[in-house]
Design a protein around this motif. Sequence first.
Motif, PDB file in Angstrom:
ATOM      1  N   LEU A  31     -13.908 -10.856  45.209  1.00 54.07           N
ATOM      2  CA  LEU A  31     -13.466  -9.742  46.039  1.00 54.07           C
ATOM      3  C   LEU A  31     -13.599  -8.413  45.322  1.00 54.07           C
ATOM      4  O   LEU A  31     -14.007  -7.396  45.922  1.00 54.07           O
ATOM      5  N   GLU A  33     -15.763  -7.628  43.035  1.00 54.94           N
ATOM      6  CA  GLU A  33     -17.190  -7.282  43.020  1.00 54.94           C
ATOM      7  C   GLU A  33     -17.646  -6.781  44.393  1.00 54.94           C
ATOM      8  O   GLU A  33     -18.437  -5.860  44.520  1.00 54.94           O
ATOM      9  N   GLU A  34     -17.109  -7.398  45.468  1.00 57.14           N
ATOM     10  CA  GLU A  34     -17.476  -7.004  46.824  1.00 57.14           C
ATOM     11  C   GLU A  34     -16.999  -5.583  47.127  1.00 57.14           C
ATOM     12  O   GLU A  34     -17.672  -4.833  47.853  1.00 57.14           O
ATOM     13  N   THR A  83     -21.278  -6.540  56.010  1.00 53.23           N
ATOM     14  CA  THR A  83     -22.563  -7.252  56.058  1.00 53.23           C
ATOM     15  C   THR A  83     -22.529  -8.426  57.033  1.00 53.23           C
ATOM     16  O   THR A  83     -23.592  -8.966  57.385  1.00 53.23           O
ATOM     17  N   ASN A  96     -17.491 -10.908  54.759  1.00 54.53           N
ATOM     18  CA  ASN A  96     -17.604  -9.465  54.545  1.00 54.53           C
ATOM     19  C   ASN A  96     -17.832  -8.796  55.898  1.00 54.53           C
ATOM     20  O   ASN A  96     -18.829  -9.062  56.572  1.00 54.53           O
ATOM     21  N   ASN A  98     -12.623  -7.389  54.347  1.00 55.05           N
ATOM     22  CA  ASN A  98     -12.951  -8.814  54.214  1.00 55.05           C
ATOM     23  C   ASN A  98     -11.947  -9.656  54.997  1.00 55.05           C
ATOM     24  O   ASN A  98     -10.769  -9.287  55.108  1.00 55.05           O
TER      25      ASN A  98
END
Length: 417
Positions: A413, A415-416, A398, A395, A377
């Motif tokens: 972050l 969760e990512e 993605t 991100n 990230n």
Amino acid sequence: MLKKPRGTEDIFGKKAQDFFALEMIIRNVMELYNINEVRTPIFESYDLFSRSAGESSDIVNKEMFVFQDRKNRSLALRPENTAGVVRSVIENKLYLEENLPLKQFYFGPMFRYERPQAGRQRQFTQFGVEIFGGKSPSLDAELITSGIEILSNIGLQDFSVKINYLISGENKSKYIKVLKDSLAKMKLCEDCLNRIEKNTLRVLDCKVDQEKFDNIPSMSDFLSPEDDQYFKEYLSILKRMDFSLEIDAKLVRGLDYYTGIVFEIVSNDERQGSQSTLLAGGRYDNLVEELGGPQISGAGFALGIERILIALENAEISISQPTELDVYCIPLSKQAELFTSSLLFMLRKAGLKSDTSFVNRSLKSNFKKAESLKSKNILLIGDKELKENYVIIKNQTTMKEEKVKFEKILNFLIEEL
């Protein structure tokens, strides 16, 4: 420009990561075998090594870094660490019955004045295991299997195990007489001629005349019934473990203190060249007593970390993963840069691998830096974001960008990731 001394190297980047990864793998195996760490001084008394390695050994004659301290005491950088570990066992009375068998490992730099080449530097890193007390074929088998376990765990499979049994006492005298008669018929190098009288068995360790010794008398023919039985029991244990074994009558090792079982694990990869020995050691039942301790048996082995890393490279085996960041922060203003320091503290405290530039880079250069660090990230923050209490998080997988409020940065972050 000042340069590093010949025979030393700077270790950084991928190689430093490989060093660390290899050390961790080794430590995990040591934990499985209940072998504990010992750390000894990098330098010791010169007498310690001259008494243990033997005055006739190459280590003492040619390879030690020796110096005088301010009181004219003769000291030496350690060329190997068995002697230092034995000295520690004696000095700290670790040989007491309640400590036996005493199983220890060490990890650190050694020093030998040799011609530098790949896998052989004047300062090199060595790992080793030393076991004291409890002499038995099964304990000797455990020693060598712990070494094989290390090689297997790092992915090396294409190697051979060479074993010999060094005779002692009256049988050794009989063998040496026969061996001298055999050697007298050969044209040998100067080192061999010197060793014949000082330490005849060491002749067999010569790399120059090695091929001339193919038909020498075998030590196994001179073993006492007790030694012969011990060796057979040892071999039977290893054979049940499905190891590829070779009895090598020429295997003696390069140090004078070895007695009984000696072994080498040798790479079959031709690319290793003269650095094919991955691991070597054996039993030394008299060394503790010779250095002033009680009569207690010992056995051990050592491996060179640099040489193992060469073997891994030749086999195209990677043991370390490239460093990947979770977050790379890009401040877009001076005020944002000041805020980033506290932001990084918060991210790292939460266990997120994070970093920022700390140097004045353009936005484009910062993105390139984030990509080179394989950051998952990228977090951007400028004066506008500071004022409105949010950051922009991109991100890198993605390529999606989102505005995230300060109080929700960690949750987002996590969760990512």
